[in-house]
Design a protein around this motif. Structure first.
Motif, mmCIF file in Angstrom:
data_model
loop_
_atom_site.group_PDB
_atom_site.id
_atom_site.type_symbol
_atom_site.label_atom_id
_atom_site.label_comp_id
_atom_site.label_asym_id
_atom_site.label_seq_id
_atom_site.Cartn_x
_atom_site.Cartn_y
_atom_site.Cartn_z
ATOM 1 N N MET A 78 5.155 12.007 -0.908
ATOM 2 C CA MET A 78 4.745 12.499 -2.217
ATOM 3 C C MET A 78 4.902 14.014 -2.303
ATOM 4 O O MET A 78 5.294 14.555 -3.337
ATOM 5 C CB MET A 78 3.295 12.103 -2.509
ATOM 6 N N PHE A 79 4.609 14.691 -1.207
ATOM 7 C CA PHE A 79 4.666 16.152 -1.212
ATOM 8 C C PHE A 79 6.110 16.658 -1.212
ATOM 9 O O PHE A 79 6.406 17.703 -1.787
ATOM 10 C CB PHE A 79 3.901 16.706 -0.010
ATOM 11 N N LEU A 129 0.830 -1.212 0.000
ATOM 12 C CA LEU A 129 0.000 0.000 0.000
ATOM 13 C C LEU A 129 0.863 1.260 0.000
ATOM 14 O O LEU A 129 0.650 2.199 0.777
ATOM 15 C CB LEU A 129 -0.958 0.003 1.194
ATOM 16 N N VAL A 130 1.844 1.293 -0.875
ATOM 17 C CA VAL A 130 2.738 2.446 -0.950
ATOM 18 C C VAL A 130 1.969 3.733 -1.205
ATOM 19 O O VAL A 130 2.357 4.814 -0.749
ATOM 20 C CB VAL A 130 3.805 2.230 -2.050
ATOM 21 N N GLN A 131 0.841 3.642 -1.901
ATOM 22 C CA GLN A 131 0.061 4.839 -2.235
ATOM 23 C C GLN A 131 -0.572 5.483 -1.004
ATOM 24 O O GLN A 131 -0.995 6.640 -1.051
ATOM 25 C CB GLN A 131 -1.018 4.506 -3.281
ATOM 26 N N ILE A 132 -0.623 4.752 0.083
ATOM 27 C CA ILE A 132 -1.110 5.298 1.351
ATOM 28 C C ILE A 132 0.050 5.494 2.314
ATOM 29 O O ILE A 132 0.193 6.538 2.949
ATOM 30 C CB ILE A 132 -2.165 4.367 1.981
ATOM 31 N N ARG A 133 0.903 4.502 2.375
ATOM 32 C CA ARG A 133 2.014 4.482 3.337
ATOM 33 C C ARG A 133 2.988 5.633 3.106
ATOM 34 O O ARG A 133 3.549 6.183 4.061
ATOM 35 C CB ARG A 133 2.729 3.136 3.212
ATOM 36 N N ARG A 134 3.211 6.014 1.853
ATOM 37 C CA ARG A 134 4.182 7.051 1.545
ATOM 38 C C ARG A 134 3.527 8.357 1.087
ATOM 39 O O ARG A 134 4.133 9.133 0.352
ATOM 40 C CB ARG A 134 5.163 6.554 0.480
ATOM 41 N N LEU A 136 6.126 8.323 -6.793
ATOM 42 C CA LEU A 136 5.310 8.930 -5.736
ATOM 43 C C LEU A 136 4.652 10.218 -6.221
ATOM 44 O O LEU A 136 3.476 10.485 -5.927
ATOM 45 C CB LEU A 136 6.168 9.205 -4.501
ATOM 46 N N THR A 137 5.390 11.024 -6.958
ATOM 47 C CA THR A 137 4.850 12.281 -7.470
ATOM 48 C C THR A 137 3.645 12.042 -8.366
ATOM 49 O O THR A 137 2.608 12.708 -8.246
ATOM 50 C CB THR A 137 5.931 13.050 -8.256
ATOM 51 N N GLN A 138 3.757 11.074 -9.262
ATOM 52 C CA GLN A 138 2.655 10.799 -10.186
ATOM 53 C C GLN A 138 1.493 10.087 -9.493
ATOM 54 O O GLN A 138 0.353 10.181 -9.950
ATOM 55 C CB GLN A 138 3.159 10.002 -11.385
ATOM 56 N N THR A 139 1.773 9.393 -8.408
ATOM 57 C CA THR A 139 0.688 8.822 -7.606
ATOM 58 C C THR A 139 -0.138 9.936 -6.994
ATOM 59 O O THR A 139 -1.379 9.861 -6.946
ATOM 60 C CB THR A 139 1.260 7.918 -6.498
ATOM 61 N N LEU A 140 0.535 10.980 -6.536
ATOM 62 C CA LEU A 140 -0.179 12.149 -6.020
ATOM 63 C C LEU A 140 -1.072 12.759 -7.098
ATOM 64 O O LEU A 140 -2.169 13.249 -6.809
ATOM 65 C CB LEU A 140 0.827 13.183 -5.515
ATOM 66 N N GLY A 141 -0.613 12.704 -8.348
ATOM 67 C CA GLY A 141 -1.404 13.231 -9.452
ATOM 68 C C GLY A 141 -2.742 12.522 -9.603
ATOM 69 O O GLY A 141 -3.742 13.140 -9.982
#
Length: 518
Positions: free
Chosen positions: A46-47, A37-42, A307-312
Motif C-alpha cells: 500500500m505504501f 485478507l488482502v487488506q493485511i497481506r498486502r 491498495l492505496t484506498q485501503t490504506l485510506g
C-alpha cells in the motif's frame, strides 16, 4: 417539520440497526475471506502504491491525477466532522468499547474498499485531461445496466454532493460561532452570513476550475490538517500520560464485557452498532463514494489504487478517529455522562477546553474548518463523477459546480436537521446498493488481485493490460497503448517481459514515465 424529521430519523435507526449494520458485517467478512485478507497481506505494498508517479505525455504533462492526489482527495472527503463528532457520538452511545469495534471493523470493511476502488479503476473512462469512474460506471459496464447506474448516480449526487456539503458548511459556521462566543464576542448572529459568503466564494474559486484544481488544494491541505490534529491529540496524551493504562483498559474491558444480560438488555448491541455504524460513516468503506476518486488516478494496475484506498481506511479510522477517542477518554473517565449522541462535537470541544482552556475550542474550530472545507471539495469530486455519468457536457459540470456553491451558502445559514435525517436514510440505501453490486462483481477484482500477485512473485512491477484477462468484459482504458509508459519503464529497468502476453516486448509508443517512487 419536527415530526417529519423524527419520522425519518426513526426509519433511519431501524434501517441501520436491523439491516444495514449486519449487511456490512456479513459482506466485509465474506470479502475478507475471498481476497485472502488482502487488506493485511498486502499492507507493505500500500505504501509503495501511493507513491507511484503518473505517465507523462511528450510535453511533460501528467496523464491524469497521481495515486497520491487521488488518495488526498478521498481523504479530504473521508476525514471530516464525522471524525470529531462521529467518534464522540460512538462513545456516548456505546461507551469506550465501541472504539475497539470501530478499529476491528475498519480492518474487515477495508476489504470492501479494496474491491470497490479496484473496480472503479478497472472500468474508468477518459475525460479531457483525467479519468472518471465509480459505482455508476462499474454498474453499467460490469452489470450491463445503464439504468441502474443512473439511479445510483442520482441518489448519490443528492446524498454526498448536496446534503452532506450543506452539513459540512453548517458545521464550519457552528464551530466558528461557538469559538467566537467562547472568546467573549458579542452578537455573533451576523457571522453565519459572512462565513457563508466567504465559504461560497472559496468553494467556487476551486471547484469551477475542475478536478485538477481540487486535487492541488487537497494534496496541500490534507497533510496539514492531519498533522495539526495529530499534534493536538498527542499533546493531550502527553499531558495525561499517566492515564494511559486506564484508557486502554476501558476500551478493551468494555469491548469484551459480554454477558447474556448485556446481550438481551441491548448494551452489547448498542456498543457494537455504534462502533460499526460510526466507523463506516467516517471511513466510507463500501459506501460507493471513494471509487469515484480512485478511478481518476493514472496507475499501472487497478489493484494498486485498490491498495492505496485501503490504506485510506486505516488512516481515517486507526489514526484520525483514534485521536478523537484519545482526546475524550484521556480527559474524561466517564464520557457518557457529559454528552449524548447528538452533541458529540461538544464532547470533543469540552475535552479540549479541559486541556487547553479557551485555546481548545478555538483550535478545534480551525481544525473543523479544515476538515469540513476539504470534505466539501471531496464531496464535489464525488458528485462530479456521477453528474458526468448522466451527462458528460462541460456546461453541465460547471452548472453542478455553481449549484454546489449555492448549497454551501444555504447550508451556512439554515438549520439542517432535516438534511441530516434524509442523508442518513439515503446512505443506508447507497451502502446497500453498492455492497450488493461489489459482492456480485467481486470475482473480477479477485482475478485482478491474482494477476497482481502473480506478477509480484515474478519480481515484476505489476502492469495490467486488458488482453491479459479478456473475460473481464467492457474495459476501456487498459490497452497496451494506455499503459505504454509503464511497460517501457519496466523494460528499461530490466524487469522482464510480464505474463502470458509478452508484455514489454511490443510497441511502447511515445509516452514516458517518471520513475515510480519505491
Amino acid at each position: 417539520m419536527e415530526s417529519l424529521v423524527e419520522a425519518i430519523e426513526t426509519f433511519e435507526g431501524l434501517a441501520w440497526d436491523y439491516f444495514g449494520v449486519w449487511l456490512i458485517i456479513g459482506i466485509a467478512l465474506y470479502l475478507s475471506i475471498r481476497t485472502g485478507l488482502v487488506q493485511i497481506r498486502r499492507l507493505p505494498a500500500m505504501f509503495s502504491s501511493i507513491t507511484e508517479k503518473t505517465q507523462r505525455d511528450d510535453e511533460g504533462r501528467s496523464k491524469s491525477l497521481s495515486a497520491f492526489q487521488a488518495f488526498t482527495i478521498s481523504a479530504a472527503a473521508r476525514v471530516g466532522t464525522g471524525n470529531v463528532a462521529g467518534v464522540a457520538g460512538a462513545i456516548a452511545i456505546g461507551g469506550p468499547g465501541a472504539i475497539f469495534w470501530m478499529w476491528v471493523m475498519s480492518i474487515f470493511v477495508a476489504s470492501a474498499s479494496f474491491i470497490e476502488s479496484t473496480l472503479g479503476q478497472l472500468y474508468k473512462t477518459p475525460r479531457f485531461d483525467t479519468f472518471k469512474g465509480g459505482p455508476a460506471y462499474y454498474i453499467q459496464r460490469g452489470l450491463g445496466s445503464r439504468t441502474l447506474g443512473i439511479v445510483f448516480a442520482i441518489i448519490f449526487i443528492f446524498c454526498f454532493a448536496l446534503s452532506f456539503t450543506s452539513l459540512q458548511a453548517n458545521t464550519i459556521v457552528d464551530a466558528v460561532t461557538s469559538a467566537a462566543d467562547t472568546a467573549g464576542a458579542q452578537d455573533t448572529g451576523w457571522l453565519s452570513w459572512v462565513l457563508g459568503i466567504v465559504l461560497a466564494l472559496m468553494t467556487a474559486a476551486i471547484v469551477l476550475g475542475g478536478l485538477r484544481r481540487v486535487a492541488t488544494v487537497a494534496q496541500n491541505l490534507v497533510p496539514l490538517m492531519a498533522a495539526i490534529y495529530l499534534l493536538l491529540g498527542l499533546t493531550v496524551v502527553a499531558v495525561n500520560i499517566d492515564e494511559l493504562p486506564r484508557v486502554f483498559g476501558q476500551i478493551f474491558d468494555e469491548a469484551f464485557a459480554f454477558s447474556w444480560e448485556s446481550l438481551f438488555g441491548g448494551a452489547f448491541g448498542a456498543m457494537l452498532m455504534a462502533g460499526v455504524q460510526r466507523g463506516m460513516f467516517s471511513n466510507e468503506a463500501g459506501m460507493g463514494s471513494v471509487p469515484n476518486v480512485a478511478a481518476t488516478a493514472d496507475v499501472s494496475h487497478p489493484v494498486k489504487q485498490g491498495l492505496t484506498q485501503t490504506l485510506g481506511v486505516y488512516v481515517d479510522t486507526l489514526i484520525i478517529c483514534s485521536i478523537t477517542a484519545f482526546i475524550i477518554l484521556f480527559t474524561f473517565e466517564d464520557p457518557v455522562a457529559f454528552a449524548d449522541a447528538n452533541v458529540g462535537a461538544e464532547l470533543t470541544q469540552s475535552a479540549l477546553a479541559e486541556n487547553f482552556g479557551t485555546f481548545g475550542p478555538i483550535a478545534l474550530a480551525i481544525i473543523i474548518f479544515l476538515l469540513a472545507f476539504t470534505s466539501v471539495l471531496g464531496n464535489y469530486s464525488y458528485g462530479e463523477a456521477n453528474v458526468l455519468f448522466i451527462n458528460g457536457s462541460e456546461r453541465v459540470r460547471k452548472a453542478y459546480a455553481l449549484v454546489l456553491t449555492v448549497v454551501v451558502f444555504i447550508g451556512s445559514i439554515i438549520d439542517v436537521d432535516l438534511a441530516w435525517a434524509i442523508a442518513g436514510v439515503t446512505m443506508v440505501i447507497i451502502a446497500t446498493f453498492n455492497l450488493i453490486v461489489i459482492t456480485i462483481l467481486g470475482g473480477k477484482a479477485v482475478k485482478l488481485l491474482k494477476h497482481y500477485d502473480a506478477e509480484r512473485r515474478q519480481g515484476l512491477d505489476p502492469v495490467f493490460v486488458s488482453e491479459d484477462l479478456p473475460e473481464l468484459g467492457d474495459v476501456e482504458c487498459w490497452s497496451r497503448e494506455d499503459v505504454a509508459g509503464y511497460l517501457s519503464n519496466r523494460e528499461r529497468r530490466g524487469m522482464g517481459t510480464g505474463m502470458g502476453t509478452g508484455k514489454g516486448t511490443g510497441d511502447t509508443g511515445g509516452s514516458s514515465l517518471e520513475e515510480p517512487g519505491r
